[in-house]
Design a protein around this motif. Structure first.
Motif, PDB file in Angstrom:
ATOM      1  N   TYR A  57       0.834  -1.202   0.000  1.00  0.00           N
ATOM      2  CA  TYR A  57       0.000   0.000   0.000  1.00  0.00           C
ATOM      3  C   TYR A  57       0.866   1.248   0.000  1.00  0.00           C
ATOM      4  N   PHE A  58       1.928   1.239   0.819  1.00  0.00           N
ATOM      5  CA  PHE A  58       2.827   2.392   0.873  1.00  0.00           C
ATOM      6  C   PHE A  58       3.477   2.631  -0.482  1.00  0.00           C
ATOM      7  N   ALA A  59       3.960   1.573  -1.112  1.00  0.00           N
ATOM      8  CA  ALA A  59       4.629   1.707  -2.411  1.00  0.00           C
ATOM      9  C   ALA A  59       3.678   2.194  -3.497  1.00  0.00           C
ATOM     10  N   ASN A  60       2.385   1.879  -3.358  1.00  0.00           N
ATOM     11  CA  ASN A  60       1.407   2.282  -4.371  1.00  0.00           C
ATOM     12  C   ASN A  60       0.698   3.583  -4.039  1.00  0.00           C
ATOM     13  N   SER A  61       1.008   4.196  -2.911  1.00  0.00           N
ATOM     14  CA  SER A  61       0.361   5.477  -2.584  1.00  0.00           C
ATOM     15  C   SER A  61       0.907   6.566  -3.508  1.00  0.00           C
ATOM     16  N   GLN A  64       3.163  12.281  -4.333  1.00  0.00           N
ATOM     17  CA  GLN A  64       3.246  13.542  -3.573  1.00  0.00           C
ATOM     18  C   GLN A  64       3.138  13.296  -2.066  1.00  0.00           C
ATOM     19  N   TRP A  65       2.357  12.279  -1.647  1.00  0.00           N
ATOM     20  CA  TRP A  65       2.244  12.002  -0.219  1.00  0.00           C
ATOM     21  C   TRP A  65       3.503  11.350   0.324  1.00  0.00           C
ATOM     22  N   ARG A  66       4.146  10.524  -0.494  1.00  0.00           N
ATOM     23  CA  ARG A  66       5.421   9.942  -0.064  1.00  0.00           C
ATOM     24  C   ARG A  66       6.505  11.009   0.029  1.00  0.00           C
ATOM     25  N   VAL A  67       6.462  12.005  -0.844  1.00  0.00           N
ATOM     26  CA  VAL A  67       7.422  13.112  -0.774  1.00  0.00           C
ATOM     27  C   VAL A  67       7.197  13.936   0.492  1.00  0.00           C
ATOM     28  N   VAL A  68       5.933  14.216   0.803  1.00  0.00           N
ATOM     29  CA  VAL A  68       5.621  14.946   2.039  1.00  0.00           C
ATOM     30  C   VAL A  68       6.069  14.140   3.248  1.00  0.00           C
ATOM     31  N   PHE A  69       5.842  12.838   3.227  1.00  0.00           N
ATOM     32  CA  PHE A  69       6.268  11.955   4.314  1.00  0.00           C
ATOM     33  C   PHE A  69       7.793  11.968   4.453  1.00  0.00           C
ATOM     34  N   PHE A  70       8.484  11.992   3.324  1.00  0.00           N
ATOM     35  CA  PHE A  70       9.946  12.065   3.287  1.00  0.00           C
ATOM     36  C   PHE A  70      10.432  13.354   3.946  1.00  0.00           C
ATOM     37  N   PHE A  71       9.825  14.480   3.589  1.00  0.00           N
ATOM     38  CA  PHE A  71      10.216  15.758   4.194  1.00  0.00           C
ATOM     39  C   PHE A  71       9.866  15.812   5.685  1.00  0.00           C
ATOM     40  N   ALA A  72       8.805  15.148   6.074  1.00  0.00           N
ATOM     41  CA  ALA A  72       8.474  15.075   7.498  1.00  0.00           C
ATOM     42  C   ALA A  72       9.588  14.370   8.272  1.00  0.00           C
ATOM     43  N   GLY A  73      10.119  13.314   7.702  1.00  0.00           N
ATOM     44  CA  GLY A  73      11.223  12.604   8.342  1.00  0.00           C
ATOM     45  C   GLY A  73      12.455  13.484   8.499  1.00  0.00           C
ATOM     46  N   PHE A  74      12.754  14.277   7.476  1.00  0.00           N
ATOM     47  CA  PHE A  74      13.903  15.174   7.585  1.00  0.00           C
ATOM     48  C   PHE A  74      13.649  16.302   8.572  1.00  0.00           C
ATOM     49  N   PRO A 104      -1.049  14.284   9.290  1.00  0.00           N
ATOM     50  CA  PRO A 104      -2.053  14.114   8.227  1.00  0.00           C
ATOM     51  C   PRO A 104      -1.649  13.117   7.134  1.00  0.00           C
ATOM     52  N   THR A 105      -0.339  12.973   6.869  1.00  0.00           N
ATOM     53  CA  THR A 105       0.054  12.075   5.776  1.00  0.00           C
ATOM     54  C   THR A 105       0.175  10.618   6.204  1.00  0.00           C
ATOM     55  N   PHE A 106       0.341  10.359   7.492  1.00  0.00           N
ATOM     56  CA  PHE A 106       0.499   8.972   7.944  1.00  0.00           C
ATOM     57  C   PHE A 106      -0.677   8.089   7.535  1.00  0.00           C
ATOM     58  N   ILE A 115      -0.628   4.573  16.949  1.00  0.00           N
ATOM     59  CA  ILE A 115      -0.105   5.376  18.049  1.00  0.00           C
ATOM     60  C   ILE A 115       1.002   6.312  17.563  1.00  0.00           C
ATOM     61  N   ALA A 116       1.638   5.985  16.452  1.00  0.00           N
ATOM     62  CA  ALA A 116       2.707   6.834  15.925  1.00  0.00           C
ATOM     63  C   ALA A 116       2.186   8.228  15.590  1.00  0.00           C
ATOM     64  N   MET A 117       0.936   8.328  15.217  1.00  0.00           N
ATOM     65  CA  MET A 117       0.363   9.645  14.920  1.00  0.00           C
ATOM     66  C   MET A 117       0.308  10.490  16.190  1.00  0.00           C
ATOM     67  N   ALA A 118      -0.065   9.888  17.295  1.00  0.00           N
ATOM     68  CA  ALA A 118      -0.100  10.623  18.561  1.00  0.00           C
ATOM     69  C   ALA A 118       1.311  10.901  19.059  1.00  0.00           C
TER      70      ALA A 118
END
Length: 139
Positions: A57-61, A64-74, A104-106, A115-118
């Motif tokens: 599911y993650f690979a097929n999302s 743009q959401w994976r890019v936002v998730f990537f920037f969140a990690g940085f 929001p992107t998780f 729980i990771a969202m919290a």
């Protein structure tokens, strides 16, 4: 003699609850940033293992959401670095950016709420607490 006093004060500072809180914040931010950075980078190059349905599911999302998730990690890694350097105002801003991007992107990239969202909001609260605590001590 003065050297011993400075060393003792330095050791006391490292063992203080505040430095333990710094370590907890850094560990939490690094832990939460691992998958957004590594997983997104692997998905960009198409090297993501697809044995588990969540990874498929993650690979097929959407990209743009994976890019936002990537920037969140940085943003989380930057915040951890700033907490390590004890610059709390920029660390708070970076942790807020991380939480604002991550929460929001998780569910979009993982299709579930966990729980990771919290936990993504906890560093913001803890850094804010340290900032207020240090301002009170200065006043």
């Amino acid at each position: 003699m003065h050297l011993k006093i400075y060393l003792a004060l330095g050791l006391m500072e490292r063992k203080s609850p505040t430095s333990s809180l710094h370590a907890l914040i850094i560990a939490l931010l690094v832990w939460l940033s691992l998958w957004p950075v590594v997983g997104s980078a692997l998905s960009f190059v198409g090297a993501l293992p697809t044995r588990w349905p969540a990874l498929v599911y993650f690979a097929n999302s959407a990209m743009q959401w994976r890019v936002v998730f990537f920037f969140a990690g940085f943003a989380a890694l930057a915040s951890a670095w700033l907490v390590h350097k004890r610059t709390m105002v920029p660390a708070l801003a970076s942790a807020f950016i991380f939480a604002a991007l991550y929460i929001p992107t998780f569910p979009i990239v993982w299709a579930q709420r966990t729980i990771a969202m919290a936990l993504a909001a906890v560093p913001v609260l803890l850094i804010g607490y340290l900032l207020v605590k240090s301002r009170r001590r200065e006043a």
